[in-house]
Design an enzyme around this catalytic site. Structure first.
Site, mmCIF file in Angstrom:
data_model
loop_
_atom_site.group_PDB
_atom_site.id
_atom_site.type_symbol
_atom_site.label_atom_id
_atom_site.label_comp_id
_atom_site.label_asym_id
_atom_site.label_seq_id
_atom_site.Cartn_x
_atom_site.Cartn_y
_atom_site.Cartn_z
ATOM 1 N N TYR A 145 0.860 -1.184 0.000
ATOM 2 C CA TYR A 145 0.000 0.000 0.000
ATOM 3 C C TYR A 145 0.891 1.228 0.000
ATOM 4 C CZ TYR A 145 -3.375 3.457 1.807
ATOM 5 O OH TYR A 145 -4.167 4.557 1.984
ATOM 6 N N ASP A 240 9.391 2.716 -0.589
ATOM 7 C CA ASP A 240 8.387 3.412 0.207
ATOM 8 C C ASP A 240 8.651 3.046 1.666
ATOM 9 O OD1 ASP A 240 6.251 4.368 1.569
ATOM 10 O OD2 ASP A 240 4.719 3.515 0.253
ATOM 11 N N LYS A 268 5.058 9.454 8.537
ATOM 12 C CA LYS A 268 4.842 8.937 9.890
ATOM 13 C C LYS A 268 5.879 9.454 10.909
ATOM 14 C CE LYS A 268 2.263 4.890 8.266
ATOM 15 N NZ LYS A 268 0.858 5.102 8.599
HETATM 16 N N1 HOZ Z 1 -1.308 4.311 6.609
HETATM 17 C C1 HOZ Z 1 -1.822 3.244 7.382
HETATM 18 C C2 HOZ Z 1 -1.804 2.039 6.528
HETATM 19 N N2 HOZ Z 1 -1.284 0.964 7.182
HETATM 20 C C3 HOZ Z 1 -3.180 3.427 7.910
HETATM 21 C C4 HOZ Z 1 -3.619 4.801 8.041
HETATM 22 C C5 HOZ Z 1 -4.921 5.011 7.412
HETATM 23 O O1 HOZ Z 1 -5.129 4.536 6.281
HETATM 24 O O2 HOZ Z 1 -5.726 5.665 8.050
#
Ligand code: HOZ
Length: 428
Positions: A145, A240, A268
């Protein structure tokens, strides 16, 4: 049964005004059933919901909070920065300071730019790759993702996996056609694709440790093949590291595996809990970015002073405390303790961990790609999730996400978590 009357009422109210009552789908508990907790506050390793229930938190805002919630030094610098103004739309010294701290740990990012989210970072990195190579095709792996940009929401993990949506509506077919997907860890398929199509491929983007289909590490030799194939075709390799950055090692997966990508995306942790992202890489590649070059990318709030302040302080503390490597013992104890608890209860699990990221699949494994991950017993996971929540431990509400540790999680809290896990495995 813990009372969540107030969370439930807040959720009812939110659903009248916000789609599904949430601002990001994975928060909605659709993968585990029930209603989401509405959070009132966090401190260290703990969160408190709107009903006053306390939990040991392994979600940590989905990864950013490696120092735990409301670290006093991070809170202090954000307060101080806010007092001087929340945004100027003009450069500040803090942006260069954060860039320096990032580059010290990620020397492959010779030039980098700050944006506001991981999605913006990956979207921009792809535009740069296409602008630099003059090619259109992007290769990604199933179950990885990279945020919710068009063209990357193809066989994506995270919310897509949780909700069982392989591809998003609203992504033009013509756009998705330029994205080729391959199974993770399939070195042969990768090599064949690049032999066949390499000259048309702008970039290969991947999570160097898969963290959005549960945790799926690369197998021995896979990263080397990734680097060899991309280099051989003059395609760019994009790591990524939004999730793995400052998480699997201070220098990310690239330091762990000794692989130098052409571009890296971060987010993050580098914002210390404030909205942030960054993309960067080889100087000659990044020089295509406007105003130096023809690839346009911009943002009113990019390099926001509050996010920069939180990021600088967080990366300083990470360095001082030797994180995330200093979390290794606690991570191992958690990993081994969970496996032992499952075994004793006769529940089949497959555990995976890299640094301060971990996950438990509800199946025997091995889990080496997205198809394997999807064989997990998600109903059993859901029962385990709720059994843990009842016992005061908050895990990510999906089999296809990972848990995170912070420096605020004590050994005693890990033992408390394992005690809860023993009961929870026995209860399901
Ligand atoms: N970015 C995170 C995916 N593992 C989750 C955060 C979200 O989509 O709210």
């Amino acid at each position: 049964m813990t009372s969540r009357v107030r969370s439930e009422a807040l959720f009812q109210a939110a659903q009248k005004r916000i789609p599904g009552g949430v601002d990001s789908p994975v928060r909605a508990f659709r993968g585990v059933g029930g209603s989401p907790l509405f959070i009132d506050r966090g401190e260290g390793s703990r969160i408190w919901d709107a009903d006053g229930n306390e939990y040991i938190d392994y979600v940590l805002s989905w990864g950013p909070l490696i120092l735990g919630h409301a670290h006093p030094r991070v809170v202090a610098v954000v307060r101080e920065a806010a007092g001087r103004g929340t945004s100027y739309g003009a450069p500040t010294a803090a942006e260069t300071e954060l860039a320096e701290l990032v580059q010290e740990a990620y020397p492959s990012m010779e030039l980098l730019r700050f944006v506001n989210s991981g999605t913006e970072a990956t979207m921009s990195a792809l535009r740069v790759a296409r602008g630099f190579t003059g090619r259109d095709i992007i290769v990604k792996f199933e179950g990885c993702y990279h945020g919710h940009a068009d063209g990357l929401l193809v066989k994506a993990g995270s919310g897509g996996a949780t909700l069982g949506i392989p591809d998003s509506a609203g992504v033009p077919a013509d756009y998705a056609r330029n994205t080729i997907t391959l199974p993770y860890n399939d070195a042969e398929a990768l090599e064949n694709l690049f032999l066949r199509e390499g000259k048309n491929i702008a970039a290969l983007i991947l999570e160097p440790v898969g963290g959005n289909m549960g945790l799926v590490p690369p197998e021995a030799g896979f990263m080397e093949m990734v680097r060899r194939s991309t280099k051989g075709s003059n395609s760019l390799l994009i790591f990524d590291e939004v999730m793995t950055g400052f998480r699997v090692a201070r220098g990310g997966a690239q330091s762990l595996f000794g692989i130098q990508p052409d571009l890296t995306t971060l987010g993050k942790v580098i914002g210390g809990g404030m909205p942030v992202g960054a993309y960067g890489g080889r100087r000659e590649v990044m020089e295509v970015v406007s105003p130096l070059g023809p690839v346009y990318q911009a943002g009113t709030l990019s390099g926001n002073p509050l996010a920069m302040a939180a990021g600088v302080e967080t990366l300083r503390i990470i360095k001082e405390e030797g994180l995330p490597e200093a979390l290794e013992d606690r991570g191992r104890r958690l990993e081994e303790g969970m496996a032992e608890a499952a075994r004793r209860a006769g529940v089949a699990t497959w555990g995976a961990r890299r640094g301060s990221m971990f996950c438990t699949f509800f199946q025997e494994g091995p889990v080496r790609d997205f198809a394997d991950a999807q064989r997990s017993d998600t109903e059993k996971f859901a029962r385990f999730f709720h059994a843990m929540l009842e016992r005061g431990v908050a895990l990510a509400p999906s089999q296809f996400e990972v848990g995170f540790l912070s420096s605020a999680h004590t050994e005693a809290e890990i033992e408390t978590t394992l005690e809860a896990a023993r009961e929870a495995f026995a209860a399901i």
